[in-house]
Scaffold this active site. Sequence first.
Site, short mmCIF file in Angstrom:
data_model
loop_
_atom_site.label_atom_id
_atom_site.label_comp_id
_atom_site.label_asym_id
_atom_site.label_seq_id
_atom_site.Cartn_x
_atom_site.Cartn_y
_atom_site.Cartn_z
N ARG A 37 -3.19 3.70 5.38
CA ARG A 37 -3.61 2.48 6.09
C ARG A 37 -4.96 2.67 6.77
NH1 ARG A 37 0.92 1.50 10.06
NH2 ARG A 37 0.83 3.75 10.00
N ASN A 55 2.74 -0.84 6.51
CA ASN A 55 3.84 -0.15 5.84
C ASN A 55 5.00 -1.11 5.68
OD1 ASN A 55 2.56 2.35 5.67
ND2 ASN A 55 3.45 3.11 7.56
#
Length: 108
Positions: A37, A55
């Site tokens: 990320r 996520n």
Amino acid sequence: MGRHPDPSDPASSAGSADDVVRRIVRVRGQVQGVGFRMSAASQAKHLGVSGTVRNLWDASVEADVEGPAESVEQMISWLREGPPSAQVSGIDVRSESPRGAEAFRITG
């Protein structure tokens, strides 16, 4: 035959909202706990695209990417590989209508 721009049509002018696309990308593989990320957010900033990355419960990552079509395609190409610490096994891409996102954020 190609479509010629109509000067009276605001959608046909250069730099119009029609140039902006949005793609939702589900990235599968070893993509959580590897800095995916953070790396995606950095790449998005580099490419000048906006949206989010998060996520998901099934151990995948979802990126919602919006911006100029060419930049979004470059982001999708990056997502196919991810950072060196990730092992991407596949991606799914779907088109959505742009929402007007102005920044790229990690949301979950």
